[in-house]
Motif scaffolding. Sequence first.
Motif, PDB file in Angstrom:
ATOM      1  N   PRO A   1       4.293   0.178   8.751  1.00  0.00           N
ATOM      2  CA  PRO A   1       4.351   0.650   7.410  1.00  0.00           C
ATOM      3  C   PRO A   1       5.593  -0.394   6.857  1.00  0.00           C
ATOM      4  O   PRO A   1       6.388  -1.038   7.520  1.00  0.00           O
ATOM      5  CB  PRO A   1       4.914   1.877   7.292  1.00  0.00           C
ATOM      6  CG  PRO A   1       5.746   2.124   8.613  1.00  0.00           C
ATOM      7  CD  PRO A   1       5.017   1.112   9.468  1.00  0.00           C
ATOM      8  N   ARG A   2       5.356  -0.593   5.456  1.00  0.00           N
ATOM      9  CA  ARG A   2       6.327  -1.560   4.811  1.00  0.00           C
ATOM     10  C   ARG A   2       7.137  -0.724   3.695  1.00  0.00           C
ATOM     11  O   ARG A   2       8.191  -1.137   3.233  1.00  0.00           O
ATOM     12  CB  ARG A   2       5.200  -2.294   3.702  1.00  0.00           C
ATOM     13  CG  ARG A   2       4.612  -3.445   4.631  1.00  0.00           C
ATOM     14  CD  ARG A   2       3.599  -4.377   3.804  1.00  0.00           C
ATOM     15  NE  ARG A   2       3.066  -5.280   4.529  1.00  0.00           N
ATOM     16  CZ  ARG A   2       2.506  -6.101   4.044  1.00  0.00           C
ATOM     17  NH1 ARG A   2       2.545  -6.437   2.998  1.00  0.00           N
ATOM     18  NH2 ARG A   2       1.633  -6.901   4.811  1.00  0.00           N
ATOM     19  N   ALA A   3       6.838   0.636   3.533  1.00  0.00           N
ATOM     20  CA  ALA A   3       7.449   1.526   2.775  1.00  0.00           C
ATOM     21  C   ALA A   3       8.085   2.560   3.524  1.00  0.00           C
ATOM     22  O   ALA A   3       7.378   3.043   4.184  1.00  0.00           O
ATOM     23  CB  ALA A   3       6.685   2.263   1.526  1.00  0.00           C
TER      24      ALA A   3
ATOM     25  N   THR B   1      10.307   5.162   1.957  1.00  0.00           N
ATOM     26  CA  THR B   1      10.764   6.128   1.139  1.00  0.00           C
ATOM     27  C   THR B   1      10.148   7.648   1.593  1.00  0.00           C
ATOM     28  O   THR B   1       9.278   7.783   2.519  1.00  0.00           O
ATOM     29  CB  THR B   1      10.234   6.153  -0.411  1.00  0.00           C
ATOM     30  OG1 THR B   1       8.895   6.200  -0.571  1.00  0.00           O
ATOM     31  CG2 THR B   1      10.568   4.812  -0.983  1.00  0.00           C
ATOM     32  N   GLU B   2      10.878   8.599   1.282  1.00  0.00           N
ATOM     33  CA  GLU B   2      10.498   9.832   1.655  1.00  0.00           C
ATOM     34  C   GLU B   2       8.924  10.465   1.456  1.00  0.00           C
ATOM     35  O   GLU B   2       8.147  10.904   2.287  1.00  0.00           O
ATOM     36  CB  GLU B   2      11.608  11.144   1.202  1.00  0.00           C
ATOM     37  CG  GLU B   2      11.155  12.450   1.632  1.00  0.00           C
ATOM     38  CD  GLU B   2      12.060  13.551   0.904  1.00  0.00           C
ATOM     39  OE1 GLU B   2      11.839  14.719   0.958  1.00  0.00           O
ATOM     40  OE2 GLU B   2      13.170  13.046   0.478  1.00  0.00           O
ATOM     41  N   ASN B   3       8.685   9.988   0.146  1.00  0.00           N
ATOM     42  CA  ASN B   3       7.315  10.232  -0.437  1.00  0.00           C
ATOM     43  C   ASN B   3       6.307   9.515   0.552  1.00  0.00           C
ATOM     44  O   ASN B   3       5.346   9.972   0.775  1.00  0.00           O
ATOM     45  CB  ASN B   3       7.184   9.704  -1.749  1.00  0.00           C
ATOM     46  CG  ASN B   3       6.247  10.739  -2.500  1.00  0.00           C
ATOM     47  OD1 ASN B   3       5.660  11.656  -2.021  1.00  0.00           O
ATOM     48  ND2 ASN B   3       5.913  10.447  -3.766  1.00  0.00           N
ATOM     49  N   SER B   4       6.734   8.240   0.724  1.00  0.00           N
ATOM     50  CA  SER B   4       5.584   7.399   1.479  1.00  0.00           C
ATOM     51  C   SER B   4       5.501   7.824   2.883  1.00  0.00           C
ATOM     52  O   SER B   4       4.380   7.681   3.442  1.00  0.00           O
ATOM     53  CB  SER B   4       5.981   5.908   1.278  1.00  0.00           C
ATOM     54  OG  SER B   4       7.188   5.497   2.226  1.00  0.00           O
ATOM     55  N   ILE B   5       6.397   8.254   3.615  1.00  0.00           N
ATOM     56  CA  ILE B   5       6.694   8.910   4.951  1.00  0.00           C
ATOM     57  C   ILE B   5       5.709  10.093   4.966  1.00  0.00           C
ATOM     58  O   ILE B   5       4.836  10.080   5.795  1.00  0.00           O
ATOM     59  CB  ILE B   5       8.020   8.838   5.389  1.00  0.00           C
ATOM     60  CG1 ILE B   5       8.520   7.579   5.585  1.00  0.00           C
ATOM     61  CG2 ILE B   5       7.911   9.797   6.797  1.00  0.00           C
ATOM     62  CD1 ILE B   5       9.967   7.685   5.857  1.00  0.00           C
ATOM     63  N   ARG B   6       6.053  10.966   4.046  1.00  0.00           N
ATOM     64  CA  ARG B   6       5.305  12.157   4.102  1.00  0.00           C
ATOM     65  C   ARG B   6       3.600  11.919   3.842  1.00  0.00           C
ATOM     66  O   ARG B   6       2.815  12.362   4.480  1.00  0.00           O
ATOM     67  CB  ARG B   6       5.835  13.161   2.738  1.00  0.00           C
ATOM     68  CG  ARG B   6       5.115  14.379   2.825  1.00  0.00           C
ATOM     69  CD  ARG B   6       5.473  15.330   1.798  1.00  0.00           C
ATOM     70  NE  ARG B   6       7.171  15.356   1.665  1.00  0.00           N
ATOM     71  CZ  ARG B   6       7.825  15.123   0.642  1.00  0.00           C
ATOM     72  NH1 ARG B   6       7.359  14.618  -0.352  1.00  0.00           N
ATOM     73  NH2 ARG B   6       9.201  14.864   0.759  1.00  0.00           N
ATOM     74  N   ARG B   7       3.376  11.102   3.002  1.00  0.00           N
ATOM     75  CA  ARG B   7       2.005  10.758   2.784  1.00  0.00           C
ATOM     76  C   ARG B   7       1.477   9.962   3.910  1.00  0.00           C
ATOM     77  O   ARG B   7       0.041  10.244   4.121  1.00  0.00           O
ATOM     78  CB  ARG B   7       1.828   9.758   1.454  1.00  0.00           C
ATOM     79  CG  ARG B   7       2.036  10.322  -0.014  1.00  0.00           C
ATOM     80  CD  ARG B   7       1.975   9.458  -1.013  1.00  0.00           C
ATOM     81  NE  ARG B   7       2.187  10.297  -2.156  1.00  0.00           N
ATOM     82  CZ  ARG B   7       2.521   9.743  -3.445  1.00  0.00           C
ATOM     83  NH1 ARG B   7       2.581   8.243  -3.442  1.00  0.00           N
ATOM     84  NH2 ARG B   7       2.745  10.363  -4.463  1.00  0.00           N
ATOM     85  N   ARG B   8       2.060   9.159   4.555  1.00  0.00           N
ATOM     86  CA  ARG B   8       1.486   8.619   5.618  1.00  0.00           C
ATOM     87  C   ARG B   8       1.042   9.330   6.686  1.00  0.00           C
ATOM     88  O   ARG B   8       0.244   9.273   7.682  1.00  0.00           O
ATOM     89  CB  ARG B   8       2.511   7.349   6.113  1.00  0.00           C
ATOM     90  CG  ARG B   8       2.076   6.332   7.177  1.00  0.00           C
ATOM     91  CD  ARG B   8       3.029   5.168   7.487  1.00  0.00           C
ATOM     92  NE  ARG B   8       4.328   5.443   7.592  1.00  0.00           N
ATOM     93  CZ  ARG B   8       5.219   5.101   6.881  1.00  0.00           C
ATOM     94  NH1 ARG B   8       4.790   4.425   5.506  1.00  0.00           N
ATOM     95  NH2 ARG B   8       6.624   5.438   6.884  1.00  0.00           N
ATOM     96  N   ILE B   9       2.247  10.349   6.962  1.00  0.00           N
ATOM     97  CA  ILE B   9       1.936  11.261   8.199  1.00  0.00           C
ATOM     98  C   ILE B   9       0.716  12.242   7.789  1.00  0.00           C
ATOM     99  O   ILE B   9      -0.097  12.223   8.666  1.00  0.00           O
ATOM    100  CB  ILE B   9       3.238  12.238   8.393  1.00  0.00           C
ATOM    101  CG1 ILE B   9       4.242  11.311   8.935  1.00  0.00           C
ATOM    102  CG2 ILE B   9       2.778  13.229   9.186  1.00  0.00           C
ATOM    103  CD1 ILE B   9       5.528  11.780   8.893  1.00  0.00           C
ATOM    104  N   GLY B  10       0.524  12.588   6.616  1.00  0.00           N
ATOM    105  CA  GLY B  10      -0.589  13.646   6.062  1.00  0.00           C
ATOM    106  C   GLY B  10      -1.835  12.476   6.209  1.00  0.00           C
ATOM    107  O   GLY B  10      -2.881  13.033   6.617  1.00  0.00           O
TER     108      GLY B  10
END
Length: 161
Positions: A71-73, A75-84
């Motif tokens: 991953p390149r991002a 942020t808390e939001n991008s990690i949450r989205r990536r996991i989902g």
Amino acid sequence: MRRWNQLHFEDFAQTILDVVKVDHPDYDRPLLIGTMARELTTVELRLAYSHRSPVETNFFVAQDTAGMEMPRAWTENSIRRRIGLALLAGCLLKAIAAVCEPLATGPWDKKPQPTAGRLSHHLNIRVNDFSALALKGVPSRNYRKIQKPQPIKDLPLPDAA
């Protein structure tokens, strides 16, 4: 196994964890498992840990398939989205693989299995066929960096009425 109760990270003081330390003679360092499933006994945690492979495999296969392994991002939001997204992609791959015929990974594979990982590998080998079919009739474009960008002219705004 050894267990500590009601611990937390400094940054997340409201999230209470139990930590289990697993010593194994084959490894130099112990494995530490943090969990919010504090209602489980130590014996139940040990049993649950032995069944972690399908969950991890589902996540990692999907992460690799969806191009999220580097991953390149962060942020808390991008990690949450990536996991989902990885879990969703993994579930879809698993569901599709379950209704497909078993896929062999090569001629050496004597017992092919209908798994998400094998389906992912199978699709990855044929990705060029899919992209060629999807882009049939679409002219190719040459994307290049513009050395001297032109300023954007002011455009009139539409009336709010």
